[in-house]
Design a protein around this motif. Structure first.
Motif, PDB file in Angstrom:
ATOM      1  N   ILE A  19      47.835  37.845  45.840  1.00  0.00           N
ATOM      2  CA  ILE A  19      46.737  36.866  45.885  1.00  0.00           C
ATOM      3  C   ILE A  19      45.407  37.577  45.677  1.00  0.00           C
ATOM      4  O   ILE A  19      44.521  37.083  44.963  1.00  0.00           O
ATOM      5  N   MET A  20      45.253  38.763  46.273  1.00  0.00           N
ATOM      6  CA  MET A  20      44.023  39.527  46.093  1.00  0.00           C
ATOM      7  C   MET A  20      43.842  39.955  44.635  1.00  0.00           C
ATOM      8  O   MET A  20      42.714  39.961  44.115  1.00  0.00           O
ATOM      9  N   VAL A  21      44.927  40.318  43.973  1.00  0.00           N
ATOM     10  CA  VAL A  21      44.845  40.672  42.551  1.00  0.00           C
ATOM     11  C   VAL A  21      44.352  39.478  41.738  1.00  0.00           C
ATOM     12  O   VAL A  21      43.490  39.612  40.857  1.00  0.00           O
ATOM     13  N   THR A  22      44.888  38.287  42.045  1.00  0.00           N
ATOM     14  CA  THR A  22      44.463  37.080  41.338  1.00  0.00           C
ATOM     15  C   THR A  22      42.975  36.810  41.552  1.00  0.00           C
ATOM     16  O   THR A  22      42.230  36.505  40.608  1.00  0.00           O
ATOM     17  N   VAL A  23      42.544  36.917  42.803  1.00  0.00           N
ATOM     18  CA  VAL A  23      41.124  36.715  43.118  1.00  0.00           C
ATOM     19  C   VAL A  23      40.258  37.762  42.418  1.00  0.00           C
ATOM     20  O   VAL A  23      39.176  37.458  41.898  1.00  0.00           O
ATOM     21  N   SER A  24      40.732  39.000  42.371  1.00  0.00           N
ATOM     22  CA  SER A  24      39.985  40.075  41.719  1.00  0.00           C
ATOM     23  C   SER A  24      39.831  39.839  40.224  1.00  0.00           C
ATOM     24  O   SER A  24      38.784  40.113  39.641  1.00  0.00           O
ATOM     25  N   VAL A  25      40.899  39.343  39.587  1.00  0.00           N
ATOM     26  CA  VAL A  25      40.821  39.009  38.161  1.00  0.00           C
ATOM     27  C   VAL A  25      39.769  37.932  37.931  1.00  0.00           C
ATOM     28  O   VAL A  25      38.956  38.012  36.990  1.00  0.00           O
ATOM     29  N   LEU A  26      39.757  36.925  38.803  1.00  0.00           N
ATOM     30  CA  LEU A  26      38.746  35.869  38.699  1.00  0.00           C
ATOM     31  C   LEU A  26      37.345  36.454  38.866  1.00  0.00           C
ATOM     32  O   LEU A  26      36.413  36.115  38.119  1.00  0.00           O
ATOM     33  N   GLY A  27      37.196  37.354  39.831  1.00  0.00           N
ATOM     34  CA  GLY A  27      35.901  37.997  40.043  1.00  0.00           C
ATOM     35  C   GLY A  27      35.451  38.803  38.841  1.00  0.00           C
ATOM     36  O   GLY A  27      34.265  38.795  38.474  1.00  0.00           O
ATOM     37  N   LEU A  28      36.375  39.506  38.214  1.00  0.00           N
ATOM     38  CA  LEU A  28      36.047  40.286  37.023  1.00  0.00           C
ATOM     39  C   LEU A  28      35.609  39.368  35.878  1.00  0.00           C
ATOM     40  O   LEU A  28      34.649  39.678  35.151  1.00  0.00           O
ATOM     41  N   LEU A  29      36.296  38.246  35.721  1.00  0.00           N
ATOM     42  CA  LEU A  29      35.917  37.299  34.667  1.00  0.00           C
ATOM     43  C   LEU A  29      34.527  36.726  34.923  1.00  0.00           C
ATOM     44  O   LEU A  29      33.739  36.539  33.979  1.00  0.00           O
ATOM     45  N   VAL A  30      34.198  36.443  36.183  1.00  0.00           N
ATOM     46  CA  VAL A  30      32.870  35.926  36.518  1.00  0.00           C
ATOM     47  C   VAL A  30      31.791  36.923  36.125  1.00  0.00           C
ATOM     48  O   VAL A  30      30.715  36.548  35.637  1.00  0.00           O
ATOM     49  N   VAL A  31      32.064  38.206  36.277  1.00  0.00           N
ATOM     50  CA  VAL A  31      31.074  39.240  35.944  1.00  0.00           C
ATOM     51  C   VAL A  31      30.931  39.399  34.431  1.00  0.00           C
ATOM     52  O   VAL A  31      29.826  39.336  33.881  1.00  0.00           O
ATOM     53  N   VAL A  32      32.044  39.622  33.742  1.00  0.00           N
ATOM     54  CA  VAL A  32      31.961  39.981  32.319  1.00  0.00           C
ATOM     55  C   VAL A  32      31.563  38.791  31.442  1.00  0.00           C
ATOM     56  O   VAL A  32      31.091  38.987  30.315  1.00  0.00           O
ATOM     57  N   THR A  33      31.737  37.568  31.918  1.00  0.00           N
ATOM     58  CA  THR A  33      31.327  36.403  31.137  1.00  0.00           C
ATOM     59  C   THR A  33      29.917  35.935  31.479  1.00  0.00           C
ATOM     60  O   THR A  33      29.424  34.966  30.904  1.00  0.00           O
ATOM     61  N   ASP A  34      29.263  36.623  32.415  1.00  0.00           N
ATOM     62  CA  ASP A  34      27.903  36.272  32.822  1.00  0.00           C
ATOM     63  C   ASP A  34      26.922  37.023  31.919  1.00  0.00           C
ATOM     64  O   ASP A  34      26.681  38.216  32.088  1.00  0.00           O
ATOM     65  N   ARG A  35      26.342  36.316  30.950  1.00  0.00           N
ATOM     66  CA  ARG A  35      25.435  36.967  30.012  1.00  0.00           C
ATOM     67  C   ARG A  35      24.188  37.505  30.702  1.00  0.00           C
ATOM     68  O   ARG A  35      23.623  38.516  30.275  1.00  0.00           O
TER      69      ARG A  35
END
Length: 454
Positions: free
Chosen positions: A430-446
């Motif tokens: 579950i933490m891995v899933t949350v971490s992937v979501l967190g990474l996407l929030v960062v890299v897609t934030d222009r």
């Protein structure tokens, strides 16, 4: 930095540390408290949830009060409430009195951080600073968040040496010290100009919005802490109150929970989301890994707490240089990647894993903690105006507490029947899933990816 002398910042740092340490201080005292007040150990969980609830609601309320009535006044009032909570808890004879004490400590200590942020912002603007005072923000971050892991070993030492009451009484010397320094070294607020009647005061503070926000958060917390026995009616109540809160705040002249601000400032909303996601993973390690160490490896609570100290120390070492340079992009990317890597590392842990590898994994989470708090706090500082920084800073901490509340619910559900390697690995997935979501929030934030620093 002449504008920020050690006399000005020391009481702010001292007061902010009170809240951070108290979030985990009580953990090692729950068993002896249950024996002393003659209740099952499970019922003492209310002492943890009471503080979480108080902090989640009181952080933005403290910020709003600081904006309206002066940050120094609210800071001093908060420290006095902490003193009252320490006395009530130190003298308490039943679980109700101890829960009241934890609420007082949570409410009082929650007024400190948003007041400190507003004091720093006003001092920086008075000094004509163009950018955030990174060194000061870094120190505030270290005191207000990176010290949270210290509560476990400190609580264990206090309980072993002098009994469970010291986990409440320890607040007294810190609060008295912060109070004395603030009175002597923080300049007085200007006179308050504003409402004359209670009705005018209620409108200025948006009391209805505060009540609605508190009700929605309380209902959500009750639902999450009740898992795995889900009470869907409570969740429905949280949704209804939340919808009513949004309806009211869109029509309020001076809203407490400014929905329009979040809508027109999506960068600020993403900052809150990043902080909540990282908080979920870090607090899951802080409490879930501790439970697994005790159940699966037969460690005492003190030993498990000491094992996490390097994580706290590393986060503090990393945070200060990042804050001093007002770095944003690289720290946020590092935070997301390190959180993902460390969460994946938890998948490899077993009861026979050498202790050194457990320490290595927690150190990677220390990188996550140090980078995410410092960069997100710096970003927050630039995303709102001086007139909103108190409430915005309080909401920032509220989202962190929502992450910690969600982690408590996750741990409760997965470890409900048994604590073993398999269930730890489920939490890790579950933490891995949350971490992937967190990474996407960062890299897609222009906004983030376009700014190396602020």
């Amino acid at each position: 930095m002449p504008a920020f002398s050690w006399r000005f910042v020391t009481p702010l740092f001292t007061g902010s540390a009170i809240n951070a340490i108290n979030t985990s201080l009580i953990a090692t005292a729950l068993v002896p408290i249950a024996a002393a007040v003659h209740v099952p150990v499970g019922r003492t969980a209310v002492l943890v949830s009471a503080l979480y609830l108080a902090c989640a609601i009181a952080q933005p309320v403290g910020g709003k009060l600081a904006e309206e009535f002066g940050p120094r006044r609210v800071f001093l009032a908060g420290v006095l409430i902490v003193l009252a909570g320490g006395v009530v808890g130190g003298l308490g004879e039943d679980l109700t009195a101890l829960a009241v004490a934890r609420v007082l400590i949570g409410v009082g200590s929650s007024a400190v951080y948003p007041s400190a942020m507003l004091l720093i912002r006003r001092r920086a603007e008075a000094a004509g600073l163009d950018g955030p005072p990174g060194g000061v923000l870094g120190g505030l971050m270290i005191a207000g968040a990176a010290t949270s892991a210290l509560g476990l070993p400190i609580g264990g030492l206090l309980v072993d040496a002098w009994g469970w009451r010291t986990t409440f009484l320890i607040n007294l010397p810190f609060a008295l010290l912060a109070l004395a320094m603030a009175v002597c070294w923080i300049p007085a607020d200007p006179p308050v100009a504003g409402p004359r009647t209670l009705r005018q005061l209620a409108a200025r503070l948006d009391v209805a919005g505060i009540i609605g926000f508190g009700g929605a958060i309380a209902a959500l917390l009750v639902f999450l802490t009740g898992l795995p026995q889900a009470d869907w009616s409570v969740l429905g109540l949280a949704v209804v109150i939340g919808a009513g809160l949004v309806w009211w705040e869109l029509r309020a002249r001076r809203p407490f929970f400014d929905v329009r601000l979040l809508a027109r400032n999506p960068a600020l909303t993403r900052t809150y989301l990043r902080f909540a996601l990282a908080g979920l993973c870090v607090y899951t390690v802080l409490y879930g890994l501790t439970q697994w160490l005790q159940a699966g490896r037969s460690m005492s609570s003190e030993e498990a707490g000491l094992l996490l100290l390097p994580m706290s120390a590393l986060s503090a070492l990393i945070a200060r240089p990042i804050s001093q340079r007002n770095l944003v992009r690289i720290p946020l990317v590092v935070a997301a990647v390190s959180c993902l890597a460390a969460s994946a590392g938890v998948l490899a842990l077993t009861a026979s894993t050498p202790t050194v590898w457990i320490v290595v994994i927690t150190l990677v989470f220390g990188i996550t903690l140090g980078t995410t708090i410092s960069a997100n706090q710096t970003t927050l500082y630039t995303q709102v105006g001086a007139g909103e920084i108190g409430t915005a800073a309080g909401l920032f901490r509220t989202f962190g507490f929502l992450g910690s509340i969600a982690s408590s619910a996750l741990i409760s559900v997965v470890f409900h029947h048994e604590v073993n390697d398999h269930r730890l690995h489920l939490i890790a997935l579950i933490m891995v899933t949350v971490s992937v979501l967190g990474l996407l929030v960062v890299v897609t934030d222009r906004t983030v990816m376009a700014r190396a620093r602020v």
